[in-house]
Design a protein around this motif. Structure first.
Motif, PDB file in Angstrom:
ATOM      1  N   UNK A 279       2.411  -4.360  -5.427  1.00  0.00           N
ATOM      2  CA  UNK A 279       1.416  -3.295  -5.675  1.00  0.00           C
ATOM      3  C   UNK A 279       1.001  -3.262  -7.143  1.00  0.00           C
ATOM      4  N   UNK A 280       1.980  -3.412  -8.020  1.00  0.00           N
ATOM      5  CA  UNK A 280       1.670  -3.377  -9.461  1.00  0.00           C
ATOM      6  C   UNK A 280       0.832  -4.598  -9.853  1.00  0.00           C
ATOM      7  N   UNK A 281       1.183  -5.748  -9.307  1.00  0.00           N
ATOM      8  CA  UNK A 281       0.429  -6.972  -9.629  1.00  0.00           C
ATOM      9  C   UNK A 281      -1.008  -6.892  -9.119  1.00  0.00           C
ATOM     10  N   UNK A 282      -1.165  -6.261  -7.949  1.00  0.00           N
ATOM     11  CA  UNK A 282      -2.521  -6.160  -7.374  1.00  0.00           C
ATOM     12  C   UNK A 282      -3.467  -5.404  -8.302  1.00  0.00           C
ATOM     13  N   UNK A 283      -2.909  -4.560  -9.134  1.00  0.00           N
ATOM     14  CA  UNK A 283      -3.744  -3.810 -10.093  1.00  0.00           C
ATOM     15  C   UNK A 283      -3.827  -4.520 -11.437  1.00  0.00           C
TER      16      UNK A 283
END
Lengths: 375, 473
Positions: A279-283
């Motif tokens: 989730x963090x990487x997707x942002x």
């Protein structure tokens, strides 16, 4: 319950002549009493303050849920592109935030909480769409790999319902009270002091209680936490700190669940953490893991209970993340750990600069350099 | 904001200074107090201030319409507007989830598959207190006990007055509104005595309730296993002391803060653990609620005027609803039901036995007070336990001297016993006295030393801003 008439039947409204009876004020020399009471209180407080200063206490900022919540707000106020540290006490005490700022140009948002699993906090940052920066996750095996727990989990709920009154009180406290009084420390609260006295006999039939962890660090308003002088320089106090850890290490544990249950639980943990990292990487963000130093019985217990190849390595594999393990780097091992678990204040500057360097190099080697680490 | 917070210290210092400033008119001072009261409430959760405004608006207009109405139907209609609006607030915010949960249980029992929607509503702090207070205003006008006040400012201040806004005492309009009409006459020592009462109230809350008793009560009522009778009793005694010192501490602080501003509020507690019997207990415990229930529920239901059986029914209905007022839980209903039963049994015995010389002797009175305290403690188990199962397990341990786990360390045992014994001794000695009488007779240096020492202990206890228990009601 009597059925007498109410006072409202006796009194009407709106007429000044019908005031309810005023309360009695005791006849006494009130100005003299007031001033004398203030003097008594001030004298006793002065003595109390002097005593705690003689016991090595100095004014410092309370590591409270309010300070944590205030620090958490920096993710929003600073635009979500900085570095966030989620950890238990290791990276809270071991990182020198000013050294980190000098190395990278950014002051990290220190969200570590002592004795508490960082996983719920990683999940919280993962859910926060405002965050797009770098998360440094401290991995202390006995806190990271079991089901999440810890007394300071309350900080998360507190931050979510932080009222305007709480926010104002936090500012007043950290600006005008905490920097002045050494006695204003959770370790010197009256009933905490009273209950830890050695004269209380063990109550028959009561199972042995775990000792409370005593004060280990002094905190600053940035949540920079430096190991307390007394832990480093007072052998008797250092022994108390070590004995506390030994009590935890040697405490009887409930039997482990069957291996298949453990395996399933561990897979669920990896999936949960990997999901947060994704989730963090997707942002546009990134997550790195750090295993900070420990020594003596602590290191032996951690390596025995949570072998690196069965915990740390699978974690890095499942998350495809960079991990820095202190055992792999001589400059991270070369630190003093007075109570086997946290770095002495004088070594944190050097440790932090070395850690930033290793993180930077590892991320570059992986092909994912981060601007949060500078250069 | 809570009284035991740094925010309140700063807030109250500013309010006090502005209120006593010599250059402002009485009207300006009242406006300052009103704004301060709104700030006080908004400091928890700003949007909920709208509820206060709606409550003020509805009861202000409803009372005027009731007073001006020319037909009984119109009078009754406007009274119902006020009652429905206030009870509607309570129903929605406080009982909505409880009603849905029980409706779902009923449907399930009847074989109907129905899933209640999620009910994630935050309970506005103090809603039970201020809705009862404003409702009393409209009901007084409806019952022709009083005429509506002419000043919207005074009425708004009555609804919102910050010292007692969120946890009482529940003040009657007739007791407070007239005090806003003109500046209070100067009384020597009023400000200092008010501040002294605030120190006493906060000492009760922070030192005794939170410091000495709450940890033991929390450990016992939070235990998952069956407890030894000793720990079950210690936890219950700890809670009996905690809830008294928490709530009476709030009331005393509220009375002190009001007095420092020049206003008088009635006592809410009169040493209840020295009560001899349950009607005596309810004349001493949460007096503002018990008299409210008496005047607006028990008496309108017929009180003791409709025969013996109806009196018992009225008592029970009043106490059951009084229990439910505390919270949306069957445990509170059981608590109220037990008190209703105690009151009924006491009334039954009194009617048949009547006064006797033996009953008025000191040893007999002490024995009765101990029986009262013992039975009140049993009710506290249901009040404190989150689940009926826990409460029942505790009561069984307490009454059967059952074996089980021990959870309290020696230090907690000593703290609980010393605090509870001190409370009982103080209540016994003060039963027929007032604090004002005792202080008036004490040498000035003793009063100063006690207040100064209490303030010192209060500070070094390092209170966190633990909410008062009654905020949740």
């Amino acid at each position: 319950m009597p059925s007498s008439t109410s006072s409202s039947e006796r009194l009407g409204l709106g007429s000044p002549q019908q005031h309810s009876p005023l309360r009695d004020i005791p006849q006494a020399p009130w100005p003299r009493i007031l001033w004398a009471a203030v003097l008594v209180c001030a004298a006793l407080l002065g003595a109390w303050e002097a005593y705690w200063r003689s016991e090595w206490f100095v004014p410092s900022i309370r590591n409270s849920d309010g300070l944590w919540a205030l620090t958490r707000t920096r993710i929003q106020t600073e635009g979500g592109h900085g570095t966030v540290v989620v950890s238990s006490s290791r990276l809270l005490f071991d990182l020198h935030l000013e050294a980190w700022r000098e190395e990278t140009g950014q002051l990290p948002i220190q969200l570590g909480l002592e004795g508490t699993s960082p996983r719920p906090f990683l999940a919280d940052v993962a859910r926060d769409t405002a965050f797009k920066g770098l998360v440094v996750v401290g991995v202390t095996p006995p806190l990271f790999f079991p089901p999440p727990g810890g007394e300071r989990l309350t900080a998360l709920a507190f931050a979510k319902q932080w009222s305007p009154a709480d926010q104002f009180g936090q500012q007043v406290s950290m600006r005008f009270v905490e920097p002045v009084f050494a006695f204003y420390d959770p370790d010197t609260a009256l009933f905490t002091v009273l209950k830890r006295q050695p004269f209380w006999p063990q109550r028959p039939g009561l199972p042995p209680q775990m000792p409370k962890v005593r004060k280990l660090a002094n905190t600053r308003s940035t949540r920079q936490s430096d190991m307390w002088d007394k832990v480093e320089r007072d052998p008797a106090y250092q022994k108390i700190a070590r004995d506390t850890w030994l009590a935890f290490i040697n405490a009887p544990r409930p039997p482990l669940p069957p291996p298949e249950v453990l395996k399933k639980g561990f897979e669920a943990l990896l999936a949960e953490v990997a999901g947060d990292v994704r989730r963090i990487r997707e942002r546009g963000g990134e997550v790195v893991f750090v295993r900070a130093p420990s020594s003596g019985p602590f290191l032996a217990a951690e390596n025995g209970g949570f072998p690196r190849e069965r915990t740390w390595e699978p974690l890095l594999q499942a998350t495809d993340a960079v991990g820095i393990h202190f055992e792999d780097h001589a400059d991270l091992r070369d630190v003093e750990l007075p109570e086997w678990s946290h770095i002495a204040a004088g070594d944190t500057d050097r440790f932090t600069r070395a850690l930033v360097r290793h993180l930077r190099e590892a991320l570059v080697a992986k092909g994912t350099p981060r601007q949060e680490l500078g250069r | 904001m809570t009284f035991n917070s740094l925010t309140f210290v700063v807030f109250f210092a500013i309010v006090l200074a502005l209120h006593h400033a010599p250059w402002t008119s009485w009207r300006t001072k009242k406006i300052q107090l009103l704004v301060a009261s709104y700030l006080f409430y908004a400091a928890w959760n700003p949007p909920f201030i709208v509820l206060l405004w709606i409550s003020t608006f509805i009861d202000w207009h409803a009372a005027k319409r009731i007073h001006a109405a020319e037909t009984p139907v119109a009078r009754r209609g406007w009274m119902l507007v006020s009652v429905c609006a206030n009870l509607g607030f309570l129903g929605y915010f406080k009982y909505g989830g409880f009603l849905l949960e029980n409706w779902q249980a009923l449907m399930t029992a009847l074989g109907v598959a129905w899933q209640a929607p999620a009910w994630d509503i935050v309970l506005p702090v103090g809603i039970s207190f201020y809705t009862f207070q404003t409702m009393a205003y409209s009901l007084d006008v409806y019952l022709r006990r009083a005429a509506p006040t002419r000043s919207l400012l005074d009425f708004s201040l009555f609804v919102t007055f910050f010292p007692q806004l969120v946890a009482g005492p529940i003040v009657r309009p007739a007791d407070l509104v007239p005090q806003f009409a003109e500046p209070p006459a100067p009384v020597p020592g009023r400000l200092s005595w008010g501040l002294g009462l605030m120190v006493l109230g906060l000492f009760q809350k922070v030192v005794i309730a939170d410091g000495m008793l709450a940890p033991a009560a929390d450990a016992v009522f939070g235990a998952k296993e069956t407890l030894a009778w000793s720990d079950a009793w210690l936890g219950t005694l700890a809670f009996s002391g905690q809830i008294f010192c928490d709530f009476a501490g709030y009331s005393t602080t509220a009375i002190g803060a009001s007095l420092a501003l020049g206003f008088s509020l009635d006592d809410n507690f009169r040493y209840p653990y020295a009560a001899v019997g349950f009607s005596d207990f309810w004349r001493r415990w949460h007096v503002s609620l018990s008299t409210w229930l008496r005047d607006y529920l028990y008496v309108p239901l017929g009180g003791n005027r409709l025969g013996s059986l109806r009196t018992y029914v009225n008592l029970m209905v009043t106490m059951l609803l009084g229990g439910l007022w505390h919270g949306a839980s069957w445990n509170f209903v059981i608590w109220g039901g037990l008190h209703g039963t105690y009151l009924g049994v006491e009334r039954f015995i009194r009617e048949r036995v009547g006064p006797s010389r033996l009953a008025s002797t000191l040893p007999f009175q002490i024995a009765l007070a101990m029986v009262t305290y013992f039975l009140v403690n049993l009710t506290w188990v249901f009040f404190r336990a989150r689940e009926f199962r826990t409460a029942w397990r505790m009561v069984v341990s307490m009454l059967t001297f059952g074996e089980g786990a021990r959870v309290l360390a020696t230090a907690d045992v000593v703290l609980v016993l010393s605090a509870v014994l001190s409370i009982l001794v103080v209540h016994g000695l003060m039963r027929e006295r007032s604090l004002e009488q005792v202080v008036a007779r004490a040498p000035w240096w003793l009063t100063a030393s006690v207040v100064g020492s209490m303030l010192f202990v209060l500070v070094i206890s390092q209170a966190s801003s633990n909410a008062f228990i009654y905020f949740q009601f």
